[in-house]
Design a protein around this motif. Structure first.
Motif, short mmCIF file in Angstrom:
data_model
loop_
_atom_site.label_atom_id
_atom_site.label_comp_id
_atom_site.label_asym_id
_atom_site.label_seq_id
_atom_site.Cartn_x
_atom_site.Cartn_y
_atom_site.Cartn_z
N VAL A 109 18.54 39.54 -47.88
CA VAL A 109 17.26 39.28 -47.73
C VAL A 109 16.96 38.33 -46.48
N GLY A 110 17.46 37.55 -46.30
CA GLY A 110 17.43 36.41 -45.03
C GLY A 110 18.08 36.58 -44.02
N ASP A 111 18.77 35.69 -43.34
CA ASP A 111 19.47 36.11 -42.26
C ASP A 111 20.81 35.49 -42.61
N LEU A 112 21.75 36.03 -41.60
CA LEU A 112 23.29 35.64 -42.00
C LEU A 112 23.58 34.13 -41.50
N ASP A 113 22.72 33.58 -40.40
CA ASP A 113 23.12 32.31 -39.97
C ASP A 113 22.62 31.36 -40.98
N THR A 114 21.53 31.29 -41.66
CA THR A 114 21.21 30.47 -42.92
C THR A 114 22.19 30.73 -44.07
N ALA A 115 22.47 32.02 -44.39
CA ALA A 115 23.57 32.24 -45.59
C ALA A 115 24.90 31.42 -45.22
N GLY A 116 25.24 31.42 -43.99
CA GLY A 116 26.38 30.98 -43.51
C GLY A 116 26.41 29.36 -43.70
N GLN A 117 25.23 28.85 -43.36
CA GLN A 117 25.07 27.37 -43.47
C GLN A 117 25.17 27.00 -44.68
N VAL A 118 24.42 27.59 -45.50
CA VAL A 118 24.44 27.16 -46.82
C VAL A 118 25.90 27.38 -47.65
N ALA A 119 26.52 28.27 -47.32
CA ALA A 119 27.99 28.58 -47.68
C ALA A 119 28.81 27.78 -47.43
N SER A 120 28.58 27.10 -46.21
CA SER A 120 29.35 25.98 -45.48
C SER A 120 29.35 24.63 -46.44
N VAL A 121 28.09 24.46 -46.75
CA VAL A 121 27.69 23.39 -47.57
C VAL A 121 28.24 23.47 -49.04
N VAL A 122 27.91 24.60 -49.57
CA VAL A 122 28.48 24.62 -50.76
C VAL A 122 29.92 24.85 -50.96
N GLY A 123 30.71 25.25 -49.84
CA GLY A 123 32.13 25.29 -49.80
C GLY A 123 32.68 23.89 -49.71
N ALA A 124 31.82 23.12 -48.79
CA ALA A 124 32.41 21.51 -48.80
C ALA A 124 32.29 20.87 -50.09
N MET A 125 31.15 20.87 -50.71
CA MET A 125 30.94 20.41 -51.79
C MET A 125 32.07 20.69 -53.00
N THR A 126 32.22 22.20 -53.02
CA THR A 126 33.14 22.49 -54.04
C THR A 126 34.71 21.99 -53.84
#
Length: 128
Positions: free
Chosen positions: A29-46
């Motif tokens: 739905v959104g853009d890949l840049d936002t999804a990539g940034q959110v995935a980076s933060v979630v991955g770092a927290m994990t």
């Protein structure tokens, strides 16, 4: 497995699935840049959570081994409880020299029962 551990595993699985679905929806739905940034933060927290669990597991003391358990001559010996065991020794050969558990362990010989916990409903017989 303890109830709280099972709950924790299920909660982790549901949370991980929800995050995966959320990131997929955000990418579609959104853009890949936002999804990539959110995935980076979630991955770092994990990754940090996994590092914390690894350090906790590495620093936790190892469980101490139980006492040595030895049975011979038709006997029953257990490091825990014995329920409804039957021991029978009909031989006339004497037990070995260390049958008495001289090393501080749990030992049974000559048609007897020995346990590091409770003994319930057990019988022992030595025939001759």
């Amino acid at each position: 497995m303890a109830g709280w551990r099972r709950y924790l595993w299920w909660a982790s699985a549901v949370l991980g699935g929800a995050v995966a679905v959320g990131l997929t929806v955000l990418a579609v739905v959104g853009d890949l840049d936002t999804a990539g940034q959110v995935a980076s933060v979630v991955g770092a927290m994990t990754g940090l959570a996994a590092l914390g669990l690894s350090v906790h597991a590495a620093l936790r003391p190892a469980p101490s081994p139980g006492p040595p358990v030895r049975a011979q001559g038709g006997s029953n010996a257990a490091g825990g409880s014995i329920r409804s065991a039957s021991a029978r020794d009909t031989g006339t050969v004497p037990a070995g020299p260390d049958a008495g558990g001289g090393n501080g362990g749990i030992s049974a010989s000559g048609g007897s029962n020995a346990a590091g916990g409770d003994i319930d409903g057990s019988t022992a017989h030595r025939g001759g």
